[in-house]
Design an enzyme around this catalytic site. Structure first.
Site, PDB file in Angstrom:
ATOM      1  N   GLU A   1      10.885  -5.341  -5.137  1.00  0.00           N
ATOM      2  CA  GLU A   1      11.478  -6.156  -6.219  1.00  0.00           C
ATOM      3  C   GLU A   1      12.297  -5.314  -7.201  1.00  0.00           C
ATOM      4  OE1 GLU A   1       8.631  -8.506  -8.412  1.00  0.00           O
ATOM      5  OE2 GLU A   1      10.206  -9.720  -9.316  1.00  0.00           O
TER       6      GLU A   1
ATOM      7  N   LYS B   1       0.715 -11.732 -12.744  1.00  0.00           N
ATOM      8  CA  LYS B   1       1.611 -11.260 -11.674  1.00  0.00           C
ATOM      9  C   LYS B   1       2.485 -10.131 -12.222  1.00  0.00           C
ATOM     10  CE  LYS B   1       5.473 -11.291  -8.952  1.00  0.00           C
ATOM     11  NZ  LYS B   1       6.772 -10.657  -9.217  1.00  0.00           N
TER      12      LYS B   1
ATOM     13  N   ASP C   1      -5.726  -0.145  -0.661  1.00  0.00           N
ATOM     14  CA  ASP C   1      -5.841  -1.521  -0.176  1.00  0.00           C
ATOM     15  C   ASP C   1      -5.434  -2.477  -1.302  1.00  0.00           C
ATOM     16  OD1 ASP C   1      -6.735  -4.047   0.555  1.00  0.00           O
ATOM     17  OD2 ASP C   1      -8.532  -3.305   1.541  1.00  0.00           O
TER      18      ASP C   1
ATOM     19  N   HIS D   1      16.701  -8.361 -15.374  1.00  0.00           N
ATOM     20  CA  HIS D   1      16.236  -8.475 -13.988  1.00  0.00           C
ATOM     21  C   HIS D   1      17.396  -8.783 -13.059  1.00  0.00           C
ATOM     22  CE1 HIS D   1      13.616  -9.321 -10.649  1.00  0.00           C
ATOM     23  NE2 HIS D   1      14.066 -10.559 -10.553  1.00  0.00           N
TER      24      HIS D   1
HETATM   25  C1  HMG Z   1      15.406  -4.051 -16.648  1.00  0.00           C
HETATM   26  C2  HMG Z   1      15.320  -3.528 -18.084  1.00  0.00           C
HETATM   27  C3  HMG Z   1      14.481  -2.246 -18.101  1.00  0.00           C
HETATM   28  C4  HMG Z   1      16.737  -3.227 -18.551  1.00  0.00           C
HETATM   29  O1  HMG Z   1      16.706  -2.988 -19.938  1.00  0.00           O
HETATM   30  P1  HMG Z   1      17.962  -2.398 -20.723  1.00  0.00           P
HETATM   31  O2  HMG Z   1      17.755  -2.659 -22.163  1.00  0.00           O
HETATM   32  O3  HMG Z   1      19.200  -2.878 -20.081  1.00  0.00           O
HETATM   33  O4  HMG Z   1      17.774  -0.869 -20.391  1.00  0.00           O
HETATM   34  P2  HMG Z   1      18.603   0.402 -20.875  1.00  0.00           P
HETATM   35  O5  HMG Z   1      19.848   0.520 -20.018  1.00  0.00           O
HETATM   36  O6  HMG Z   1      18.764   0.420 -22.354  1.00  0.00           O
HETATM   37  O7  HMG Z   1      17.599   1.580 -20.450  1.00  0.00           O
HETATM   38  C5  HMG Z   1      16.355   1.744 -21.086  1.00  0.00           C
HETATM   39  C6  HMG Z   1      15.432   2.480 -20.131  1.00  0.00           C
HETATM   40  O8  HMG Z   1      15.038   1.604 -19.079  1.00  0.00           O
HETATM   41  C7  HMG Z   1      15.023   2.331 -17.851  1.00  0.00           C
HETATM   42  N1  HMG Z   1      16.085   1.783 -16.986  1.00  0.00           N
HETATM   43  C8  HMG Z   1      16.936   0.786 -17.302  1.00  0.00           C
HETATM   44  N2  HMG Z   1      17.750   0.528 -16.264  1.00  0.00           N
HETATM   45  C9  HMG Z   1      17.431   1.392 -15.277  1.00  0.00           C
HETATM   46  C10 HMG Z   1      17.912   1.599 -13.973  1.00  0.00           C
HETATM   47  N3  HMG Z   1      18.910   0.894 -13.463  1.00  0.00           N
HETATM   48  N4  HMG Z   1      17.311   2.559 -13.227  1.00  0.00           N
HETATM   49  C11 HMG Z   1      16.295   3.279 -13.720  1.00  0.00           C
HETATM   50  N5  HMG Z   1      15.808   3.133 -14.969  1.00  0.00           N
HETATM   51  C12 HMG Z   1      16.356   2.191 -15.733  1.00  0.00           C
HETATM   52  C13 HMG Z   1      15.255   3.791 -18.182  1.00  0.00           C
HETATM   53  O9  HMG Z   1      14.023   4.424 -18.427  1.00  0.00           O
HETATM   54  C14 HMG Z   1      16.060   3.659 -19.448  1.00  0.00           C
HETATM   55  O10 HMG Z   1      15.942   4.781 -20.291  1.00  0.00           O
HETATM   56  P3  HMG Z   1      16.697   6.175 -19.940  1.00  0.00           P
HETATM   57  O11 HMG Z   1      15.748   6.932 -19.083  1.00  0.00           O
HETATM   58  O12 HMG Z   1      17.988   5.819 -19.219  1.00  0.00           O
HETATM   59  O13 HMG Z   1      16.882   6.796 -21.275  1.00  0.00           O
HETATM   60  C15 HMG Z   1      14.690  -4.576 -19.059  1.00  0.00           C
HETATM   61  O14 HMG Z   1      15.526  -5.703 -19.130  1.00  0.00           O
HETATM   62  C16 HMG Z   1      13.318  -5.028 -18.663  1.00  0.00           C
HETATM   63  O15 HMG Z   1      12.327  -4.308 -18.800  1.00  0.00           O
HETATM   64  N6  HMG Z   1      13.201  -6.259 -18.155  1.00  0.00           N
HETATM   65  C17 HMG Z   1      11.938  -6.789 -17.604  1.00  0.00           C
HETATM   66  C18 HMG Z   1      11.988  -6.631 -16.126  1.00  0.00           C
HETATM   67  C19 HMG Z   1      10.768  -7.126 -15.406  1.00  0.00           C
HETATM   68  O16 HMG Z   1       9.754  -7.454 -15.961  1.00  0.00           O
HETATM   69  N7  HMG Z   1      10.898  -7.177 -14.093  1.00  0.00           N
HETATM   70  C20 HMG Z   1       9.855  -7.684 -13.218  1.00  0.00           C
HETATM   71  C21 HMG Z   1      10.424  -8.791 -12.379  1.00  0.00           C
HETATM   72  S1  HMG Z   1      10.259 -10.358 -13.180  1.00  0.00           S
HETATM   73  C22 HMG Z   1       8.637 -10.819 -12.691  1.00  0.00           C
HETATM   74  O17 HMG Z   1       8.329 -10.797 -11.537  1.00  0.00           O
HETATM   75  C23 HMG Z   1       7.482 -10.973 -13.645  1.00  0.00           C
HETATM   76  C24 HMG Z   1       7.459 -11.944 -14.775  1.00  0.00           C
HETATM   77  C25 HMG Z   1       8.600 -11.694 -15.684  1.00  0.00           C
HETATM   78  O18 HMG Z   1       7.532 -13.272 -14.351  1.00  0.00           O
HETATM   79  C26 HMG Z   1       6.134 -11.670 -15.465  1.00  0.00           C
HETATM   80  C27 HMG Z   1       5.859 -12.525 -16.650  1.00  0.00           C
HETATM   81  O19 HMG Z   1       6.354 -13.655 -16.703  1.00  0.00           O
HETATM   82  O20 HMG Z   1       5.080 -12.050 -17.536  1.00  0.00           O
HETATM   83  N1  NDP Z   2     -13.257  -6.459   1.538  1.00  0.00           N
HETATM   84  C1  NDP Z   2     -12.616  -5.290   1.588  1.00  0.00           C
HETATM   85  O1  NDP Z   2     -11.941  -4.922   0.632  1.00  0.00           O
HETATM   86  C2  NDP Z   2     -12.732  -4.418   2.806  1.00  0.00           C
HETATM   87  C3  NDP Z   2     -11.955  -3.291   2.891  1.00  0.00           C
HETATM   88  N2  NDP Z   2     -12.071  -2.438   3.988  1.00  0.00           N
HETATM   89  C4  NDP Z   2     -11.265  -1.221   4.136  1.00  0.00           C
HETATM   90  O2  NDP Z   2     -12.118  -0.099   3.912  1.00  0.00           O
HETATM   91  C5  NDP Z   2     -11.318   1.071   3.691  1.00  0.00           C
HETATM   92  C6  NDP Z   2     -11.902   1.895   2.558  1.00  0.00           C
HETATM   93  O3  NDP Z   2     -13.237   2.210   2.844  1.00  0.00           O
HETATM   94  P1  NDP Z   2     -13.869   3.603   2.378  1.00  0.00           P
HETATM   95  O4  NDP Z   2     -15.343   3.455   2.422  1.00  0.00           O
HETATM   96  O5  NDP Z   2     -13.257   4.003   1.080  1.00  0.00           O
HETATM   97  O6  NDP Z   2     -13.299   4.563   3.503  1.00  0.00           O
HETATM   98  P2  NDP Z   2     -13.940   5.631   4.482  1.00  0.00           P
HETATM   99  O7  NDP Z   2     -15.198   5.143   5.103  1.00  0.00           O
HETATM  100  O8  NDP Z   2     -12.834   6.010   5.378  1.00  0.00           O
HETATM  101  O9  NDP Z   2     -14.237   6.835   3.490  1.00  0.00           O
HETATM  102  C7  NDP Z   2     -15.410   6.960   2.790  1.00  0.00           C
HETATM  103  C8  NDP Z   2     -16.216   8.131   3.343  1.00  0.00           C
HETATM  104  O10 NDP Z   2     -15.488   9.331   3.167  1.00  0.00           O
HETATM  105  C9  NDP Z   2     -16.390  10.423   3.004  1.00  0.00           C
HETATM  106  N3  NDP Z   2     -15.933  11.228   1.848  1.00  0.00           N
HETATM  107  C10 NDP Z   2     -15.363  12.459   1.917  1.00  0.00           C
HETATM  108  N4  NDP Z   2     -15.031  12.902   0.689  1.00  0.00           N
HETATM  109  C11 NDP Z   2     -15.396  11.948  -0.193  1.00  0.00           C
HETATM  110  C12 NDP Z   2     -15.327  11.838  -1.623  1.00  0.00           C
HETATM  111  N5  NDP Z   2     -14.824  12.808  -2.399  1.00  0.00           N
HETATM  112  N6  NDP Z   2     -15.788  10.705  -2.183  1.00  0.00           N
HETATM  113  C13 NDP Z   2     -16.289   9.708  -1.458  1.00  0.00           C
HETATM  114  N7  NDP Z   2     -16.403   9.756  -0.111  1.00  0.00           N
HETATM  115  C14 NDP Z   2     -15.969  10.880   0.531  1.00  0.00           C
HETATM  116  C15 NDP Z   2     -17.780   9.840   2.781  1.00  0.00           C
HETATM  117  O11 NDP Z   2     -18.681  10.126   3.801  1.00  0.00           O
HETATM  118  P3  NDP Z   2     -18.516  10.429   5.384  1.00  0.00           P
HETATM  119  O12 NDP Z   2     -17.684  11.659   5.511  1.00  0.00           O
HETATM  120  O13 NDP Z   2     -19.916  10.614   5.852  1.00  0.00           O
HETATM  121  O14 NDP Z   2     -17.898   9.217   6.025  1.00  0.00           O
HETATM  122  C16 NDP Z   2     -17.528   8.332   2.619  1.00  0.00           C
HETATM  123  O15 NDP Z   2     -18.546   7.538   3.127  1.00  0.00           O
HETATM  124  C17 NDP Z   2      -9.944   0.565   3.362  1.00  0.00           C
HETATM  125  O16 NDP Z   2      -9.115   0.782   4.486  1.00  0.00           O
HETATM  126  C18 NDP Z   2     -10.146  -0.950   3.185  1.00  0.00           C
HETATM  127  O17 NDP Z   2      -8.967  -1.623   3.516  1.00  0.00           O
HETATM  128  C19 NDP Z   2     -12.994  -2.659   4.969  1.00  0.00           C
HETATM  129  C20 NDP Z   2     -13.781  -3.779   4.918  1.00  0.00           C
HETATM  130  C21 NDP Z   2     -13.689  -4.775   3.861  1.00  0.00           C
END
Ligand code: HMG
Ligand code: NDP
Length: 441
Positions: free
Chosen positions: A94, A278, A294, A392
């Site tokens: 997006e 969202k 995940d 946007h």
């Molecule tokens: C889009 C902006 C940021 C523009 O805003 P602007 O005022 O035109 O931005 P600007 O040109 O003055 O730039 C300000 C800063 O924004 C960044 N920036 C700005 N443009 C760029 C670009 N092209 N590439 C990379 N970075 C950019 C960048 O950090 C920049 O600072 P800088 O680093 O340049 O000093 C602003 O209008 C905004 O934040 N809008 C909101 C956008 C948004 O929420 N998008 C999500 C999609 S809509 C949705 O799905 C969700 C929603 C909205 O329904 C959720 C809800 O309802 O709550």
């Molecule tokens: N409802 C849901 O959300 C479900 C999600 N999943 C999936 O499960 C996966 C994640 O499961 P997860 O249990 O995290 O994965 P893994 O089983 O792959 O990893 C966990 C294992 O890694 C080992 N491990 C090594 N280092 C560490 C550490 N620093 N901390 C913790 N454990 C460590 C542990 O033991 P050991 O080495 O003995 O294994 C541990 O049991 C994802 O792919 C997800 O999509 C699966 C089922 C349902």
């Protein structure tokens, strides 16, 4: 407890404020990110993408593999979280999401950045017990056998125990009357350390099922984790001064009150709350995807948490404090891992985690909450003032230009006309394109 330090003397790994980053080409941006974060060549190559997931690895990850699917990977700049700078990898389709997060992080860094905290990485698994005559008696027997249950669960995963995790506690939930009779649901509460933990807790739940049948005299059916990870919460907070919020068009006070009013609607109205949340997930999901985590689990947890009172509401709150600052807070379940799932198998996910530089799953969870809060703020700020379409749609215009057939320099040329005219439509893009040469002139 906070995974990252709140200490202002915290060591800076990098400076996330990269001047004119947006003006660079993708290749130059990647080079800059590599320099700023001190990444090795392999990591930089993995972030570049383009066939970095070998077919053999992909074939081992899921079933019936025919190929791989690519998304753009952007890097949100400007983030300061608990005094430390982060560059945020975001995989998302997006437009305006990465720009919006970077923008709010830029304003936030001048006001001290984001503060975060989190609970421990504790997941729940549920073990459903049926065919019970005395569900309350079964509950009592399970609670008095707590130590036996913990010991049996922990016998299974030595690695996790050695790492300091393991099954910590149990809960027993009784449902006296259901369409299939009385039901007891045992919860095991497991510290999964740096894993997301689903496989870990599912294995434990299946292991202890026979013991649960022995203790209760009932029959075990489901043995599975709960995605309502309400013991694994990540929180973020940000404060903006009125001066920092002010623009040429809007005073800071107008901006702040508009954001508070927008949030008030999301708190009371599920129709608005769904869209508001969202917007929060617009920031969180791309980070979850980029790090190989995940995202279905994160989405399920977030929305179940938003509905926990029985009425679906906003995940965040925005208010104006006694010092006259706009304060945003966000709290939500965040079951993310640095091990397990695709975090270690996908080369780009490994590279994204290296770019982030997080040292624990808890730190990753806190960063995700901060990005979600920034994204929420960006949307509310736009909605409360000029509306979402200007910012946007100006960025979406590049997509529309591509759909109309533009390529190379034509994309920017067509998009800038559409944005200037506030007319972001494919048919208009085709007209503009027809008047251009290959070089976009
Ligand atoms: C889009 C902006 C940021 C523009 O805003 P602007 O005022 O035109 O931005 P600007 O040109 O003055 O730039 C300000 C800063 O924004 C960044 N920036 C700005 N443009 C760029 C670009 N092209 N590439 C990379 N970075 C950019 C960048 O950090 C920049 O600072 P800088 O680093 O340049 O000093 C602003 O209008 C905004 O934040 N809008 C909101 C956008 C948004 O929420 N998008 C999500 C999609 S809509 C949705 O799905 C969700 C929603 C909205 O329904 C959720 C809800 O309802 O709550
Ligand atoms: N409802 C849901 O959300 C479900 C999600 N999943 C999936 O499960 C996966 C994640 O499961 P997860 O249990 O995290 O994965 P893994 O089983 O792959 O990893 C966990 C294992 O890694 C080992 N491990 C090594 N280092 C560490 C550490 N620093 N901390 C913790 N454990 C460590 C542990 O033991 P050991 O080495 O003995 O294994 C541990 O049991 C994802 O792919 C997800 O999509 C699966 C089922 C349902």
């Amino acid at each position: 407890m906070s995974a990252a330090s709140n200490d202002s003397t915290v060591t800076q790994r990098l400076n996330s404020r990269i001047a004119k980053f947006r003006d660079l080409s993708p290749s130059d941006r990647l080079t800059r990110v590599g320099e700023v974060a001190g990444l090795g060549q392999d990591t930089v190559a993995a972030l570049r993408g383009g066939g970095v997931l070998p077919p053999k690895v992909a074939d081992g990850m899921i079933e019936n593999v025919v190929g791989t699917f690519e998304l753009p990977l952007g890097v949100a700049t400007n983030f300061t979280i608990n005094g430390r700078d982060y560059l945020i990898p975001m995989a998302v389709e997006e437009p305006s999401v990465v720009a919006a997060a970077s923008y709010m992080a830029r304003i936030a860094r001048d006001c001290g950045g984001f503060s975060t905290s989190s609970t421990g990485p504790v997941m729940r698994a549920q073990i459903q017990v049926l065919s019970l005559e005395d569900p309350h008696g079964a509950r009592s027997r399970l609670l008095s056998n707590r130590e036996r249950i913990l010991e049996a669960a922990n016998r299974k995963d030595r690695v996790l125990i050695e790492l300091g995790g393991g099954c910590r506690d149990i809960e027993v939930h009784v449902f006296e009357s259901t369409p299939v009779g009385p039901m007891v649901v045992l919860h095991i509460l497991v510290d999964v350390r740096d894993a997301m933990g689903a496989n870990t807790v599912n294995t434990m739940a299946e292991t202890i099922a026979p013991l649960v049948e022995e203790i209760t005299g009932g029959e075990v059916r489901l043995r599975i984790l709960s995605n309502l990870a309400d013991l694994r919460l990540a929180r973020a907070r940000v404060e903006y001064t009125m001066e920092a919020l002010a623009t040429a068009e809007y005073p800071g006070e107008r901006m702040a009150s508009g954001i508070v009013e927008a949030c008030a609607l999301a708190v009371i109205d599920p129709y608005r709350a769904a869209t508001h949340n969202k917007g929060i997930m617009n920031g969180i999901d791309p980070l979850i995807v980029a790090t190989g985590n995940d995202w279905r689990a994160i989405e399920a947890g977030a929305h179940a948490w938003a509905a926990r009172s029985g009425r679906y509401t906003s995940l965040s709150r925005w208010e104006i404090n006694g010092a006259g600052r706009l304060v945003g807070t966000l709290e939500l379940p965040m079951a993310v891992g640095l091990v397990g799932g695709a975090t270690k198998t996908h080369p780009a996910a490994r590279a994204a985690l290296e770019l982030l530089g997080v040292e624990s799953a808890q730190e990753l969870a806190e960063v995700a909450a901060a990005v979600g809060l920034a994204q929420n703020m960006a949307a509310l700020r736009a909605l409360a003032t000029e509306g979402i379409q200007r910012g946007h749609m100006a960025l979406h215009a590049r997509n529309i230009a591509i759909v109309a057939g533009a390529s190379g320099a034509q994309i920017e040329a067509v998009a800038s006309v559409l944005a200037r005219e506030h007319d972001v439509r494919v048919d208009r893009a085709r007209e503009v394109l027809a008047g251009l040469g290959k070089d976009g002139q």
